[in-house]
Design a protein around this motif. Structure first.
Motif: not given
Length: 297
Positions: A240-252
């Motif tokens: 997920s690319k969130e505001p402020g160009y933050v990439l978040k990784t989520i697994i299950d």
């Protein structure tokens, strides 16, 4: 005669989905009833004249009408193998099925992300066999899309946008909230193999966009795919690319980490909607559906 200007989302689908018979695995998956979209009608008008567009308006609710078939053949030479299924903003609750894997994706993710395209990641083994690794869906915040892109692209047609390199770059570069949702379909996939795959594919994009290898940034991203995490068939991974160009990784459902980097966000998106995407049809769907968002007033 007035034609209702709803802007459905288009997803390319073959006529017969795999396993669409009595298999219990697919009984819960539904494919939206095909409708002829306003976007497609506009494209038809541009290609075969105003008279044809009037005909489209008359038969738009009957995709089996001979006029519809003739228009589709003119615009899509291979349309006999495609079924254009649409999900409109008015009834956007219907899930969309990635046709080759049968994986179903929700039309809306969370409270604000709209599904723009679905595709399939394949991988060649020793150059002899292609395996289906995971299906994916590309989502974006519609308000962000209009905020950052409407002024420049709001008056262009879907077909003009599809061939615009600037548009594609701006879509990936703008601070638009986007998520790529992956669902694993290969039963023997290991976390190590997906980590290695991203080291190669993301690494090449980091080099492409920055001119250097950015090993530290790459390692920070790939280290989020830890050995203790398993990826059996059906596992979900969200980038997920969130505001402020933050990439978040989520697994299950478990957050594995987040990294603030415009370069990394761009490199991830390039895999799915860039010049050389994993699935060309998914990218084309994204282009058409972003155009549909931009045409809304």
């Amino acid at each position: 005669m007035m034609m209702s200007l709803r802007f459905p989302f288009l997803f390319s689908q073959p006529t017969n989905l795999p396993g669409s018979g009595s298999s219990s695995q697919n009984n819960h998956r539904t494919t939206p009833r095909p409708r002829f979209s306003a976007t497609f009608a506009a494209a038809t008008a541009a290609s075969i004249g105003a008279a044809a567009a009037a005909g489209v308006a008359v038969v738009s609710q009957n995709p089996n009408h001979p006029f519809f078939q003739h228009a589709a053949n003119l615009l899509l030479p291979n349309s006999s193998s495609l079924l254009w299924a649409s999900v409109s903003l008015a009834d956007g609750s219907a899930p969309v099925v990635e046709p080759k894997s049968g994986v179903s994706f929700p039309a809306v993710l969370g409270s604000s992300l709209t599904l723009l395209g679905v595709g399939l990641r394949k991988k060649s083994i020793l150059g002899l066999k292609n395996i289906d690794v995971y299906a994916f869906g590309v989502y974006a915040n519609g308000d962000d899309v209009k905020k950052f892109l409407s002024e420049k692209y709001g008056n262009l047609s879907a077909f003009e946008l599809k061939n615009s390199k600037d548009f594609n770059n701006d879509l990936m570069e703008a601070d638009i909230s986007m998520t790529v949702r992956l669902q694993i379909v290969y039963s023997k996939l290991s976390i190590k193999s997906i980590r290695s795959a991203y080291e190669e594919s993301v690494g090449s994009r980091l080099q492409k966009f920055s001119g250097s290898d950015n090993k530290e940034l790459l390692q920070r991203f790939t280290s989020q795919f830890k050995d203790e995490n398993k990826l059996p068939r059906g596992s979900l991974v969200e980038l997920s690319k969130e505001p402020g160009y933050v990439l978040k990784t989520i697994i299950d459902g478990k957050e594995m980490g987040s990294i603030e980097s415009k370069l990394l966000c761009r490199s991830i998106l390039d895999l799915y909607i860039g010049e050389d995407p994993f699935d060309r049809r998914a990218k084309d769907d994204v282009d058409l559906n972003v155009a549909s968002l931009l045409q809304q007033k």
